[in-house]
Write a protein that holds these residues in place. Structure first.
Motif, mmCIF file in Angstrom:
data_model
loop_
_atom_site.group_PDB
_atom_site.id
_atom_site.type_symbol
_atom_site.label_atom_id
_atom_site.label_comp_id
_atom_site.label_asym_id
_atom_site.label_seq_id
_atom_site.Cartn_x
_atom_site.Cartn_y
_atom_site.Cartn_z
ATOM 1 N N LEU A 185 0.826 -1.213 0.000
ATOM 2 C CA LEU A 185 0.000 0.000 0.000
ATOM 3 C C LEU A 185 0.856 1.258 0.000
ATOM 4 C CD1 LEU A 185 -2.882 -0.968 2.451
ATOM 5 C CD2 LEU A 185 -3.006 -0.733 -0.038
ATOM 6 N N GLU A 186 1.938 1.239 0.767
ATOM 7 C CA GLU A 186 2.845 2.386 0.782
ATOM 8 C C GLU A 186 3.464 2.603 -0.595
ATOM 9 O OE1 GLU A 186 3.485 4.808 3.020
ATOM 10 O OE2 GLU A 186 1.831 3.898 4.120
ATOM 11 N N LEU A 187 3.828 1.525 -1.267
ATOM 12 C CA LEU A 187 4.379 1.657 -2.619
ATOM 13 C C LEU A 187 3.327 2.215 -3.582
ATOM 14 C CD1 LEU A 187 6.467 -1.612 -2.821
ATOM 15 C CD2 LEU A 187 7.356 0.729 -2.843
ATOM 16 N N HIS A 188 2.091 1.762 -3.445
ATOM 17 C CA HIS A 188 1.017 2.313 -4.294
ATOM 18 C C HIS A 188 0.858 3.810 -4.041
ATOM 19 C CE1 HIS A 188 -0.800 -0.971 -6.536
ATOM 20 N NE2 HIS A 188 -0.619 -1.751 -5.479
ATOM 21 N N ARG A 189 0.952 4.219 -2.774
ATOM 22 C CA ARG A 189 0.879 5.651 -2.451
ATOM 23 C C ARG A 189 2.039 6.395 -3.099
ATOM 24 N NH1 ARG A 189 0.415 6.605 3.745
ATOM 25 N NH2 ARG A 189 0.964 8.644 2.945
ATOM 26 N N GLY A 190 3.212 5.768 -3.117
ATOM 27 C CA GLY A 190 4.378 6.380 -3.749
ATOM 28 C C GLY A 190 4.181 6.613 -5.233
ATOM 29 N N LEU A 191 3.408 5.744 -5.869
ATOM 30 C CA LEU A 191 3.147 5.922 -7.301
ATOM 31 C C LEU A 191 2.339 7.186 -7.587
ATOM 32 C CD1 LEU A 191 2.360 2.288 -8.499
ATOM 33 C CD2 LEU A 191 4.373 3.672 -9.039
ATOM 34 N N ALA A 192 1.642 7.683 -6.581
ATOM 35 C CA ALA A 192 0.854 8.906 -6.760
ATOM 36 C C ALA A 192 1.737 10.154 -6.764
ATOM 37 C CB ALA A 192 -0.204 9.016 -5.665
ATOM 38 N N LEU A 193 2.980 10.001 -6.327
ATOM 39 C CA LEU A 193 3.908 11.129 -6.303
ATOM 40 C C LEU A 193 4.534 11.329 -7.679
ATOM 41 C CD1 LEU A 193 5.740 10.231 -2.986
ATOM 42 C CD2 LEU A 193 3.926 11.924 -3.307
ATOM 43 N N PRO A 194 4.991 12.535 -7.969
ATOM 44 C CA PRO A 194 5.667 12.748 -9.248
ATOM 45 C C PRO A 194 6.981 11.968 -9.282
ATOM 46 C CG PRO A 194 5.620 14.792 -7.948
ATOM 47 C CD PRO A 194 4.893 13.751 -7.170
ATOM 48 N N LEU A 195 7.077 11.027 -10.193
ATOM 49 C CA LEU A 195 8.255 10.166 -10.294
ATOM 50 C C LEU A 195 8.735 10.107 -11.733
ATOM 51 C CD1 LEU A 195 6.926 7.080 -8.312
ATOM 52 C CD2 LEU A 195 8.579 8.737 -7.478
ATOM 53 N N GLY A 196 10.023 9.883 -11.881
ATOM 54 C CA GLY A 196 10.562 9.615 -13.205
ATOM 55 C C GLY A 196 10.186 8.198 -13.628
ATOM 56 N N GLY A 197 10.301 7.909 -14.892
ATOM 57 C CA GLY A 197 9.921 6.610 -15.427
ATOM 58 C C GLY A 197 10.646 5.451 -14.788
ATOM 59 N N ALA A 203 12.053 5.263 -11.759
ATOM 60 C CA ALA A 203 11.612 5.083 -10.374
ATOM 61 C C ALA A 203 10.259 4.383 -10.341
ATOM 62 C CB ALA A 203 11.532 6.424 -9.655
ATOM 63 N N ARG A 204 9.357 4.798 -11.212
ATOM 64 C CA ARG A 204 8.033 4.185 -11.293
ATOM 65 C C ARG A 204 8.162 2.702 -11.638
ATOM 66 N NH1 ARG A 204 2.940 5.583 -11.489
ATOM 67 N NH2 ARG A 204 3.434 7.783 -11.321
ATOM 68 N N ASP A 205 9.039 2.377 -12.567
ATOM 69 C CA ASP A 205 9.253 0.978 -12.953
ATOM 70 C C ASP A 205 9.722 0.138 -11.770
ATOM 71 O OD1 ASP A 205 8.517 1.642 -15.543
ATOM 72 O OD2 ASP A 205 10.586 1.676 -16.298
ATOM 73 N N HIS A 206 10.645 0.695 -10.981
ATOM 74 C CA HIS A 206 11.152 -0.032 -9.815
ATOM 75 C C HIS A 206 10.056 -0.242 -8.770
ATOM 76 C CE1 HIS A 206 15.404 -0.427 -10.727
ATOM 77 N NE2 HIS A 206 15.358 0.786 -11.246
ATOM 78 N N ILE A 207 9.244 0.767 -8.559
ATOM 79 C CA ILE A 207 8.143 0.638 -7.592
ATOM 80 C C ILE A 207 7.140 -0.401 -8.072
ATOM 81 C CG2 ILE A 207 6.160 1.831 -6.564
ATOM 82 C CD1 ILE A 207 7.938 4.334 -6.402
ATOM 83 N N GLU A 208 6.792 -0.366 -9.341
ATOM 84 C CA GLU A 208 5.837 -1.341 -9.868
ATOM 85 C C GLU A 208 6.385 -2.760 -9.779
ATOM 86 O OE1 GLU A 208 4.905 0.260 -13.722
ATOM 87 O OE2 GLU A 208 3.400 1.621 -12.896
ATOM 88 N N LEU A 209 7.671 -2.940 -10.002
ATOM 89 C CA LEU A 209 8.289 -4.252 -9.867
ATOM 90 C C LEU A 209 8.229 -4.721 -8.404
ATOM 91 C CD1 LEU A 209 9.864 -6.619 -11.082
ATOM 92 C CD2 LEU A 209 11.957 -5.311 -10.664
ATOM 93 N N ALA A 210 8.498 -3.824 -7.474
ATOM 94 C CA ALA A 210 8.426 -4.175 -6.052
ATOM 95 C C ALA A 210 7.005 -4.575 -5.660
ATOM 96 C CB ALA A 210 8.913 -3.004 -5.195
ATOM 97 N N ILE A 211 6.008 -3.865 -6.165
ATOM 98 C CA ILE A 211 4.607 -4.202 -5.897
ATOM 99 C C ILE A 211 4.299 -5.605 -6.420
ATOM 100 C CG2 ILE A 211 2.208 -3.659 -6.509
ATOM 101 C CD1 ILE A 211 3.080 -0.664 -6.424
ATOM 102 N N ASP A 212 4.746 -5.913 -7.621
ATOM 103 C CA ASP A 212 4.529 -7.244 -8.187
ATOM 104 C C ASP A 212 5.180 -8.330 -7.340
ATOM 105 O OD1 ASP A 212 3.098 -6.113 -10.266
ATOM 106 O OD2 ASP A 212 4.762 -6.230 -11.709
ATOM 107 N N GLU A 213 6.388 -8.064 -6.845
ATOM 108 C CA GLU A 213 7.093 -9.040 -6.004
ATOM 109 C C GLU A 213 6.354 -9.254 -4.682
ATOM 110 O OE1 GLU A 213 9.761 -11.050 -6.583
ATOM 111 O OE2 GLU A 213 9.569 -10.361 -8.651
ATOM 112 N N ILE A 214 5.848 -8.188 -4.105
ATOM 113 C CA ILE A 214 5.081 -8.310 -2.855
ATOM 114 C C ILE A 214 3.814 -9.115 -3.094
ATOM 115 C CG2 ILE A 214 3.703 -7.013 -1.177
ATOM 116 C CD1 ILE A 214 5.934 -4.870 -1.287
ATOM 117 N N ASP A 215 3.114 -8.844 -4.188
ATOM 118 C CA ASP A 215 1.912 -9.614 -4.519
ATOM 119 C C ASP A 215 2.234 -11.099 -4.666
ATOM 120 O OD1 ASP A 215 0.296 -7.365 -4.505
ATOM 121 O OD2 ASP A 215 0.334 -7.112 -6.690
#
Length: 74
Positions: free
Chosen positions: A25-37, A39-51
């Protein structure tokens, strides 16, 4: 002894899933912040790994499985 093992397994799984869910959930909240491409890719990968980790715990300890294309949020 077996009952204690099952209780410990269940409590550990519940605790682990709760913490992983919170991290996701914290990572999903982070995606709402202005991020470079990148950084967003790394966060999305981390979310997938957690799932994936949450689903592994469900299968290993709780005895049920979700479809691979499940869209349940972390």
């Amino acid at each position: 002894m077996v009952g204690d093992r099952e209780r410990i397994d269940t409590e550990l799984a519940e605790t682990l899933m709760t913490r992983l869910h919170s991290a996701g959930l914290e990572l999903h909240r982070g995606l709402a912040l202005p991020l470079g491409g990148e950084a967003r890719d790394h966060i999305e990968l981390a979310i997938d790994e957690i799932d994936a980790a949450i689903n592994l715990v469900r299968v290993a300890v709780m005895g049920f499985n979700l479809p691979e294309d499940s869209t349940s949020p972390t």
